[in-house]
Design an enzyme around this catalytic site. Structure first.
Site, PDB file in Angstrom:
ATOM      1  N   LYS A  62      16.597  -6.201  -9.887  1.00 63.20           N
ATOM      2  CA  LYS A  62      15.326  -5.509 -10.158  1.00 63.20           C
ATOM      3  C   LYS A  62      15.310  -4.166  -9.422  1.00 63.20           C
ATOM      4  CE  LYS A  62      13.277  -8.285  -6.474  1.00 63.20           C
ATOM      5  NZ  LYS A  62      12.510  -9.511  -6.177  1.00 63.20           N
ATOM      6  N   ARG A 160       1.360 -15.801  -5.272  1.00 59.85           N
ATOM      7  CA  ARG A 160       1.617 -14.603  -6.080  1.00 59.85           C
ATOM      8  C   ARG A 160       1.491 -15.001  -7.547  1.00 59.85           C
ATOM      9  NH1 ARG A 160       6.876 -11.027  -4.557  1.00 59.85           N
ATOM     10  NH2 ARG A 160       7.963 -12.558  -5.848  1.00 59.85           N
ATOM     11  N   TYR A 289       7.137  22.527   8.388  1.00 57.10           N
ATOM     12  CA  TYR A 289       5.702  22.550   8.087  1.00 57.10           C
ATOM     13  C   TYR A 289       4.910  21.974   9.252  1.00 57.10           C
ATOM     14  CZ  TYR A 289       6.625  23.307   3.056  1.00 57.10           C
ATOM     15  OH  TYR A 289       7.009  23.816   1.844  1.00 57.10           O
ATOM     16  N   MET A 337       9.967  18.211   0.952  1.00 52.21           N
ATOM     17  CA  MET A 337      10.279  17.486  -0.273  1.00 52.21           C
ATOM     18  C   MET A 337      11.774  17.513  -0.571  1.00 52.21           C
ATOM     19  SD  MET A 337       8.895  18.121  -4.139  1.00 52.21           S
ATOM     20  CE  MET A 337       7.180  18.217  -3.679  1.00 52.21           C
TER      21      MET A 337
HETATM   22  C1  LIG Z   1      13.307 -10.300  -5.252  1.00 52.58           C
HETATM   23  C2  LIG Z   1      13.357 -11.758  -5.481  1.00 52.58           C
HETATM   24  C3  LIG Z   1      14.490 -12.510  -5.072  1.00 52.58           C
HETATM   25  C4  LIG Z   1      15.623 -11.912  -4.258  1.00 52.58           C
HETATM   26  O1  LIG Z   1      15.206 -11.764  -2.922  1.00 52.58           O
HETATM   27  P1  LIG Z   1      16.232 -11.249  -1.784  1.00 52.58           P
HETATM   28  O2  LIG Z   1      15.465 -11.406  -0.536  1.00 52.58           O
HETATM   29  O3  LIG Z   1      16.524  -9.818  -2.094  1.00 52.58           O
HETATM   30  O4  LIG Z   1      17.441 -12.092  -1.866  1.00 52.58           O
HETATM   31  C5  LIG Z   1      14.523 -13.844  -5.436  1.00 52.58           C
HETATM   32  N1  LIG Z   1      13.510 -14.410  -6.120  1.00 52.58           N
HETATM   33  C6  LIG Z   1      12.401 -13.737  -6.498  1.00 52.58           C
HETATM   34  C7  LIG Z   1      11.321 -14.434  -7.235  1.00 52.58           C
HETATM   35  C8  LIG Z   1      12.286 -12.390  -6.179  1.00 52.58           C
HETATM   36  O5  LIG Z   1      11.178 -11.716  -6.543  1.00 52.58           O
END
Ligand SMILES: *Cc1c(COP(=O)(O)O)cnc(C)c1O
Length: 395
Positions: A62, A160, A289, A337
């Site tokens: 991701k 979540r 800055y 930036m």
């Molecule tokens: C991001 C995520 C993982 C991976 O987590 P890491 O700590 O990077 O290994 C696994 N399961 C879910 C549901 C996640 O959102």
């Protein structure tokens, strides 16, 4: 313009960053680059295998593969023996399919019912986090005359997404009535498996195992069970179950800096640039800055063509360091930036000299874990914050 062409814009993340490495273009000339060491990726998969054995690995890619470039990184992970890929949402899964990746892909995030048809069209495994979502998937699949692949998501304490562990039997019972869904797995996610205190992780794991007793109790086969992320692989081997979902440790970064120090993980990513300007700053001159740094004596300062617009966090102003000539030098003044200033004291540096912001130079190494600790954030945020405009180069 179709999405299959290189250098196209995507609705999220801007220009597709992983195409810079292969497609020659103006960005190849940019001195600021992210180098991706593919041999380190292979090393890290081997480290994971040494702990989990033959269990399938879902490689989590991701957020542009944690900043490493979605497509190239995913292709390489599959070559290294990662079995499946995991992404956060639909668009990331579609991007992988459009790049020709055929491996199983699990979309971890919440489902909007209206998207279900796209999941099915692109053969993406869907996270069903409630009875309602499962029914939406079932109705969509039935209407299309196709089968949907589904993983059931149980909330054991993260609050979540997912059906609460104490209601999980409702979701399990609902699967008995669906005709168009293949239940490929059942999973949960830890809230603090990286913590030094194992108690909440143990509680979540107990809740998960208890919920799963539904299956043997009803003489039903248990779907593939998975809960372990990187930190759980590193410090909770009792939770590995049938499959693991690992992200950050694939990239050679530890979820907590002192975790499993003996394991020879290697950072995959290196952020580097080149010195673009050299000057001597006079005593009492204000740098950058808002003049947040004032020279206490005449000092040599170089300017680097990289800034917070590249995802190098502005909060590292006056506290971060950069490697030039194999030595650490402090960032002085506010990071802008596109540029930043570094005081090299009485050392020498020349235009075009390499400067490393993340990674190894000579015998020293600036890690993501270290940067994260400096500004009180997580290494995840350091990696995923790196901007799409920085070209990725694959070694
Ligand atoms: C991001 C995520 C993982 C991976 O987590 P890491 O700590 O990077 O290994 C696994 N399961 C879910 C549901 C996640 O959102």
């Amino acid at each position: 313009m179709t999405n299959d062409e290189p250098n196209v814009s995507y609705p999220y993340g801007g220009v597709r960053s992983d195409s810079y490495g292969s497609a020659p273009g103006s960005y190849d000339l940019r001195p600021t680059q992210i180098e991706i060491d593919l041999s380190a990726l292979r090393n890290n998969v081997e480290c994971i295998r040494s702990i989990i054995g033959e269990r399938p690995i879902v490689g989590i890619v991701k957020a542009n593969a944690y900043g490493h470039g979605l497509i190239r990184t995913s292709q390489e992970l599959l070559k290294c023996g990662v079995d499946q890929l995991g992404v956060a949402f639909l668009e990331e899964g579609i991007e992988l399919r459009r790049a020709g990746i055929a491996a199983p892909i699990l979309v971890l995030g919440g489902l909007l019912g209206s998207q279900a048809a796209h999941f099915i069209d692109y053969d993406l495994m869907i996270t069903a986090s409630s009875v309602f979502k499962l029914m939406q998937i079932e109705e969509t699949a039935a209407a299309l005359g196709k089968r949907a692949k589904v993983h059931l998501k149980i909330d054991t304490g993260l609050e979540r997404i997912g059906i609460h562990y104490y209601n999980a039997h409702q979701l399990f019972e609902a699967t008995l009535g669906v005709q168009h869904c293949d239940i490929c797995g059942v999973f949960s996610h830890f809230a603090e498996s990286h913590s030094q205190d194992p108690s909440f992780t143990r509680l979540q794991f107990e809740r998960f195992m208890e919920a799963l007793e539904f299956f043997p109790r009803h003489s039903l086969p248990t779907p593939t069970r998975h809960i372990a992320n990187s930190a759980a692989v590193l410090q909770h081997p009792e939770t590995l179950l049938d499959m693991v979902r690992v992200g950050i440790m694939l990239y050679g970064v530890r979820p907590r800096a002192d975790l499993a120090a003996h394991l020879p993980l290697r950072p995959v990513l290196r952020l580097k640039t080149r010195v673009v300007y050299f000057k001597v700053v006079s005593k009492d001159a204000r740098v950058g800055y808002d003049g947040t740094w004032v020279a206490s004596e005449n000092t040599r300062v170089v300017t680097l063509p990289v800034g917070y617009g590249d995802g190098y966090r502005r909060t590292l102003s006056n506290v971060g360091t950069v490697l030039i000539g194999g030595k650490r030098h402090p960032i002085v003044g506010n990071i802008s930036m596109d540029q930043m200033m570094v005081s090299i004291g009485q050392c020498s540096a020349h235009n075009e000299d390499e400067a490393v912001l993340i990674g190894q130079q000579g015998s020293d190494c600036i890690t993501c874990e270290e940067l994260a600790a400096t500004i009180d954030t997580s290494p995840y945020e350091i990696l995923t914050g790196l901007a799409a405009r920085v070209p990725r180069r694959y070694l």
